[in-house]
Scaffold this active site. Structure first.
Site, PDB file in Angstrom:
ATOM      1  CB  CYS A  24      51.177  35.371  37.451  1.00 51.04           C
ATOM      2  SG  CYS A  24      50.068  35.637  38.364  1.00 51.04           S
ATOM      3  CG  HIS A  35      49.421  36.305  42.849  1.00 50.05           C
ATOM      4  ND1 HIS A  35      48.875  37.407  41.903  1.00 50.05           N
ATOM      5  CD2 HIS A  35      48.590  36.686  43.961  1.00 50.05           C
ATOM      6  CE1 HIS A  35      47.958  38.104  42.390  1.00 50.05           C
ATOM      7  NE2 HIS A  35      47.710  37.644  43.563  1.00 50.05           N
ATOM      8  CB  CYS A  41      48.698  43.567  36.012  1.00 49.26           C
ATOM      9  SG  CYS A  41      47.556  42.365  35.305  1.00 49.26           S
ATOM     10  CG  ASP A 101      48.613  43.948  39.884  1.00 55.06           C
ATOM     11  OD1 ASP A 101      48.910  43.019  38.883  1.00 55.06           O
ATOM     12  OD2 ASP A 101      48.124  43.316  41.126  1.00 55.06           O
ATOM     13  CB  SER A 102      44.784  43.080  38.334  1.00 56.19           C
ATOM     14  OG  SER A 102      45.461  42.114  38.895  1.00 56.19           O
ATOM     15  CD  GLU A 127      44.873  37.875  46.069  1.00 55.61           C
ATOM     16  OE1 GLU A 127      43.703  37.760  46.237  1.00 55.61           O
ATOM     17  OE2 GLU A 127      45.321  38.373  44.726  1.00 55.61           O
TER      18      GLU A 127
HETATM   19  N1  DGL Z   1      48.223  40.501  38.418  1.00 49.65           N
HETATM   20  C1  DGL Z   1      47.947  39.527  37.642  1.00 49.65           C
HETATM   21  C2  DGL Z   1      48.788  38.951  36.798  1.00 49.65           C
HETATM   22  O1  DGL Z   1      50.002  39.365  36.807  1.00 49.65           O
HETATM   23  C3  DGL Z   1      47.360  38.245  38.375  1.00 49.65           C
HETATM   24  C4  DGL Z   1      46.012  38.392  39.015  1.00 49.65           C
HETATM   25  C5  DGL Z   1      44.733  38.478  38.237  1.00 49.65           C
HETATM   26  O2  DGL Z   1      44.460  37.676  37.585  1.00 49.65           O
HETATM   27  O3  DGL Z   1      44.333  39.641  38.130  1.00 49.65           O
HETATM   28  O4  DGL Z   1      48.554  38.453  35.621  1.00 49.65           O
END
Ligand code: DGL
Length: 267
Positions: A183, A185, A73, A10-11, A151
């Site tokens: 997303c 989150h 991600c 993931d990012s 977060e």
């Molecule tokens: N993990 C990213 C997503 O699911 C969210 C956070 C980011 O912008 O890197 O798109």
């Protein structure tokens, strides 16, 4: 049977909501999680940069001998992952395909929320249109503020309610039957989103959909593990200051075994 690990990237830390689902569906597997915490967010970056990062993340996971890779991600899953998949021999799962595959044929109005990188890519839209022969209405909205709110642990607060209202108010008149929380989150805001729609809209969590898909795949290929441990090794490209707090919010437990790596080495 294969006891090689499942790689997840993931990012950053958001992908832990996907790992949570994988652990639920596949508790007898071992995992390697890579969070690109030094280069997060991906959601505001260009397609080219995201693809470059995805390749490095995959190269790193491959160096650990994983049997399959899950792109947790949504932003990475939406930007060039189909091209990247063709460059590797290993099965790579993104969150878009399994989510669309599992959508009910009865849907007529669907909403998609995500980062700018996900929404602007039209990755969900294109797959949905293909599956439904353009016979349903698609509405979307980028909701960038939800990432830092999650977060900061500000889900389930008056701030998150106002933010959800701000972003979703244009959906009010659209008579949605489903909403993709596109997303990593967003599952943390499930309650507020459900309340916003007064429980009338089905909320879809792509993390759950990919976990189901990986389970089916490993069963079919007789590649399931039998470790009975759900052990996860964590790697990060930077150790964020509030890492443990965020991990507890996203994964529901403390993580002891995390290491920092230089991801730029995996070109
Ligand atoms: N993990 C990213 C997503 O699911 C969210 C956070 C980011 O912008 O890197 O798109």
């Amino acid at each position: 049977m294969s006891n090689n690990k499942i790689g997840v990237f993931d990012s950053g830390v958001g992908g832990l909501t996907v790992l949570y689902q994988l652990l639920k569906y596949l508790p007898n597997e071992e995992y390697i999680y890579f969070g690109d915490t030094a280069r997060v967010p991906y959601g505001t970056k260009s397609r080219e940069t995201i693809m470059n990062f995805s390749r490095q993340n995959i190269n790193f996971l491959l160096s650990k001998g994983v049997k399959t890779i899950v792109v947790a991600c949504n932003s990475a899953s939406s930007n060039g992952i189909e091209t990247i998949k063709k460059e590797y021999d290993i099965p790579i799962f993104d969150v878009i395909g399994p989510t669309v595959k599992n959508l009910s044929r009865k849907i007529s109005n669907i909403g998609i929320i995500g980062t700018y990188a996900t929404i602007e890519s039209k990755s969900y839209d294109n797959k949905i249109k293909k599956k439904f022969n353009n016979k349903l209405k698609i509405f979307h909205k980028a909701c960038p503020l939800l990432v830092p709110l999650a977060e900061e642990g500000l889900n389930n607060t008056s701030i998150s309610k106002i933010t959800i209202e701000h972003y979703l108010k244009e959906f009010r008149t659209k008579d949605l039957d489903s909403l993709i929380m596109g997303c990593t989150h967003y599952p943390l805001f499930k309650k507020e989103i459900r309340d916003f729609f007064e429980g009338k809209v089905k909320l879809i969590n792509p993390g759950k959909m990919v976990a189901k898909e990986v389970t089916l795949f490993l069963k079919e290929k007789e590649m399931l593990g039998d470790k009975k441990s759900g052990w996860v090794e964590f790697y990060l490209s930077d150790i964020p200051r509030n890492f443990q707090k965020i991990v507890r919010r996203f994964l529901g437990k403390k993580v002891e075994n995390f290491k920092r790596i230089d991801i730029e080495r995996y070109k």
